[in-house]
Structure formats: C-alpha cells, structure tokens
Design an enzyme around this catalytic site. Structure first.
Site, PDB file in Angstrom:
ATOM      1  N   LYS A 215       3.629  24.928  26.317  1.00 26.34           N
ATOM      2  CA  LYS A 215       4.143  24.218  27.489  1.00 26.34           C
ATOM      3  C   LYS A 215       3.074  24.230  28.572  1.00 26.34           C
ATOM      4  O   LYS A 215       2.626  25.286  28.998  1.00 26.34           O
ATOM      5  CB  LYS A 215       5.418  24.890  28.004  1.00 26.34           C
ATOM      6  CG  LYS A 215       6.037  24.184  29.200  1.00 26.34           C
ATOM      7  CD  LYS A 215       7.355  24.842  29.581  1.00 26.34           C
ATOM      8  CE  LYS A 215       8.006  24.119  30.745  1.00 26.34           C
ATOM      9  NZ  LYS A 215       9.312  24.733  31.098  1.00 26.34           N
TER      10      LYS A 215
ATOM     11  N   ILE B  80       4.866  16.532  21.793  1.00 28.22           N
ATOM     12  CA  ILE B  80       6.226  16.242  21.348  1.00 28.22           C
ATOM     13  C   ILE B  80       7.141  15.840  22.497  1.00 28.22           C
ATOM     14  O   ILE B  80       8.213  15.283  22.273  1.00 28.22           O
ATOM     15  CB  ILE B  80       6.845  17.424  20.566  1.00 28.22           C
ATOM     16  CG1 ILE B  80       6.903  18.683  21.449  1.00 28.22           C
ATOM     17  CG2 ILE B  80       6.080  17.692  19.292  1.00 28.22           C
ATOM     18  CD1 ILE B  80       7.655  19.827  20.786  1.00 28.22           C
TER      19      ILE B  80
ATOM     20  N   ASP C 235      18.979  25.343  34.733  1.00 25.71           N
ATOM     21  CA  ASP C 235      19.074  23.999  34.133  1.00 25.71           C
ATOM     22  C   ASP C 235      19.853  24.083  32.827  1.00 25.71           C
ATOM     23  O   ASP C 235      19.358  23.688  31.770  1.00 25.71           O
ATOM     24  CB  ASP C 235      17.676  23.427  33.900  1.00 25.71           C
ATOM     25  CG  ASP C 235      17.696  21.937  33.576  1.00 25.71           C
ATOM     26  OD1 ASP C 235      18.727  21.279  33.819  1.00 25.71           O
ATOM     27  OD2 ASP C 235      16.677  21.427  33.066  1.00 25.71           O
TER      28      ASP C 235
ATOM     29  N   GLN D 169       6.920  14.736  26.989  1.00 27.27           N
ATOM     30  CA  GLN D 169       6.195  14.689  28.253  1.00 27.27           C
ATOM     31  C   GLN D 169       7.140  14.259  29.357  1.00 27.27           C
ATOM     32  O   GLN D 169       7.933  13.333  29.187  1.00 27.27           O
ATOM     33  CB  GLN D 169       5.008  13.729  28.176  1.00 27.27           C
ATOM     34  CG  GLN D 169       4.215  13.652  29.469  1.00 27.27           C
ATOM     35  CD  GLN D 169       2.827  13.059  29.283  1.00 27.27           C
ATOM     36  OE1 GLN D 169       2.202  13.245  28.250  1.00 27.27           O
ATOM     37  NE2 GLN D 169       2.346  12.342  30.293  1.00 27.27           N
ATOM     38  N   GLY D 170       7.083  14.970  30.472  1.00 29.22           N
ATOM     39  CA  GLY D 170       7.918  14.636  31.610  1.00 29.22           C
ATOM     40  C   GLY D 170       7.111  14.659  32.881  1.00 29.22           C
ATOM     41  O   GLY D 170       5.875  14.712  32.867  1.00 29.22           O
ATOM     42  N   ALA D 171       7.814  14.649  34.020  1.00 26.55           N
ATOM     43  CA  ALA D 171       7.140  14.603  35.315  1.00 26.55           C
ATOM     44  C   ALA D 171       6.421  15.907  35.627  1.00 26.55           C
ATOM     45  O   ALA D 171       5.417  15.917  36.335  1.00 26.55           O
ATOM     46  CB  ALA D 171       8.159  14.296  36.409  1.00 26.55           C
ATOM     47  N   GLU D 172       6.935  17.027  35.097  1.00 24.84           N
ATOM     48  CA  GLU D 172       6.370  18.338  35.420  1.00 24.84           C
ATOM     49  C   GLU D 172       5.272  18.785  34.458  1.00 24.84           C
ATOM     50  O   GLU D 172       4.429  19.605  34.811  1.00 24.84           O
ATOM     51  CB  GLU D 172       7.483  19.394  35.428  1.00 24.84           C
ATOM     52  CG  GLU D 172       8.547  19.173  36.491  1.00 24.84           C
ATOM     53  CD  GLU D 172       8.006  19.343  37.894  1.00 24.84           C
ATOM     54  OE1 GLU D 172       7.199  20.267  38.118  1.00 24.84           O
ATOM     55  OE2 GLU D 172       8.395  18.544  38.773  1.00 24.84           O
TER      56      GLU D 172
END
Length: 222
Positions: free
Chosen positions: A31, A10, A133, A12-15
């Site tokens: 996660k 659902i 964050d 996706q990012g850099a981490e």
C-alpha cells in the site's frame, strides 16, 4: 530491487494505490500513499508518516486483540509504503454476503460470518481500536474466516461516541450496499453487544441511538 517485486496495480484511489507482488518470497500487498501536492512538503511528509504509523499500529493492536488482519511485513516510511500479507483465495465480505443472501439454505453459513464480524468489532472496541471506515468492502472472507483491512482512517480512542460512530458507519454502508440490511445488521449487533464480549454495551447502544438520531436530522435538513 532484489528483495521485492510488485508491478501489478490492483487498486488506485485518491489517497494512494495498492500493488500485488512478491516480497521476501511471499505473496504481498503493498500500500503506497501519494504525496499531496497542495500541501507544504514538510507538512505532507510529517502527516503521511504519522498516518502510516497509525495504520500499522492499529493492525498490530488488532492482532494482539485476537482480530484477524493481514500480517505486517514491512513499514517503509521513506517510500510511504506498507508491505503486508496477501490473503489468498479471499473475497470481500460485500461479495460473500451478496452471494449467500438469496440462498435460504446458506442462512447458517451467513450468520456465522456476520457473528464473526460483530465479535471482531467488539474485540477492537474493547481494546480502543476505532477502524474509521467499517464497510463490507474493508472486510475479507477466506474459508469462512473474516479479516479486517484498510486501517488508513483508524485511531486509538476510548470514547463511547467514537465507537458508536464506527458502528453507524457500518450500518450506513450495509443499507447502501446490501439487500436485507436490517437482518444483516441485527445479527452483527447482537454479536457485538453480547455481554460476554462488550465492556460498555449499554453505553454504546444508547450513544448509537443518539448518533442515528443526529444522522436522521441531517438527512431531513439536507
């Protein structure tokens, strides 16, 4: 795998990436953190496991402090994954606020949500939980209840500066994301700085002004 199924990506990012699926017959978010190819493998493994444990601890501490977060189902350090509750029928606070902000008839409903956000952050900070964050994309709203998510940058700190910076991150996120950001921030901070809730209101308020001042200087210098 017989006990868990999670095939739908659902986000996706850099981490890392988020999956939605079923774990132990419950709707679940998984996660997963990526391996950093530029790091020495043993160091990457150590740092990733440490970050996952820190994230899980912050979620547990929030629960103990009376702050809503997804229930934690499983921490799998070997597979770099956290299994947690899927908050069904929820939207991000970003979506929720923007849907109400133009409607004068919904002011009271909006204010209740903003007050809940401020109260929850005060509870976190009173228990020395720094989110790291704070944005309205990292808060979910379900049936007028707010849930804080994504503690990937969280830490435990009693530092007044760290708490002020946490608030400043939220302030900048509101300014960049929402119309009427001054109004939104005022309701959140009025709730946050309530003497009934916050142990260090005066000190944090002064430090927040200091952080703002430093932020303005950086903007001017470029």
């Amino acid at each position: 795998m017989s006990e868990d199924i999670y095939s739908t990506v659902i986000k996706q990012g850099a981490e890392g990436r988020l999956y939605k699926g079923i774990y132990l017959q419950k709707l679940t978010i998984v996660k997963e953190r990526f391996k950093k190819q530029y790091r020495q493998p043993d160091l990457d493994n150590f740092l990733t496991k440490d970050r996952i444990k820190s994230e899980a601890r912050s979620m547990i501490r929030c629960k103990e402090a009376g702050v809503r977060t997804p229930a934690l189902y499983l921490v799998d350090l070997e597979r770099r994954r956290i299994f947690m509750e899927y908050i069904d029928n929820s939207v991000t606070a970003k979506q929720y606020i923007n849907s109400l902000i133009e409607s004068e008839s919904e002011n009271e409903k909006l204010n209740i949500t903003l007050q809940d956000i401020g109260t929850s952050i005060a509870k976190m900070h009173n228990n020395n939980i720094i989110h790291g964050d704070l944005t309205t994309s990292n808060i979910l709203v379900q049936s007028d209840k707010v849930y804080f998510i994504d503690f990937g940058l969280s830490s435990v700190s009693s530092s007044i500066e760290d708490k002020a910076v946490d608030l400043y991150v939220l302030e900048r996120a509101l300014i960049s994301t929402h119309a009427q950001s001054d109004r939104l921030l005022k309701v959140i901070l009025d709730s946050y700085f309530s003497k009934k809730l916050n142990k260090n209101s005066k000190e944090i308020k002064a430090k927040l002004e200091d952080v703002r001042s430093r932020g303005r200087k950086r903007t001017m210098v470029g």
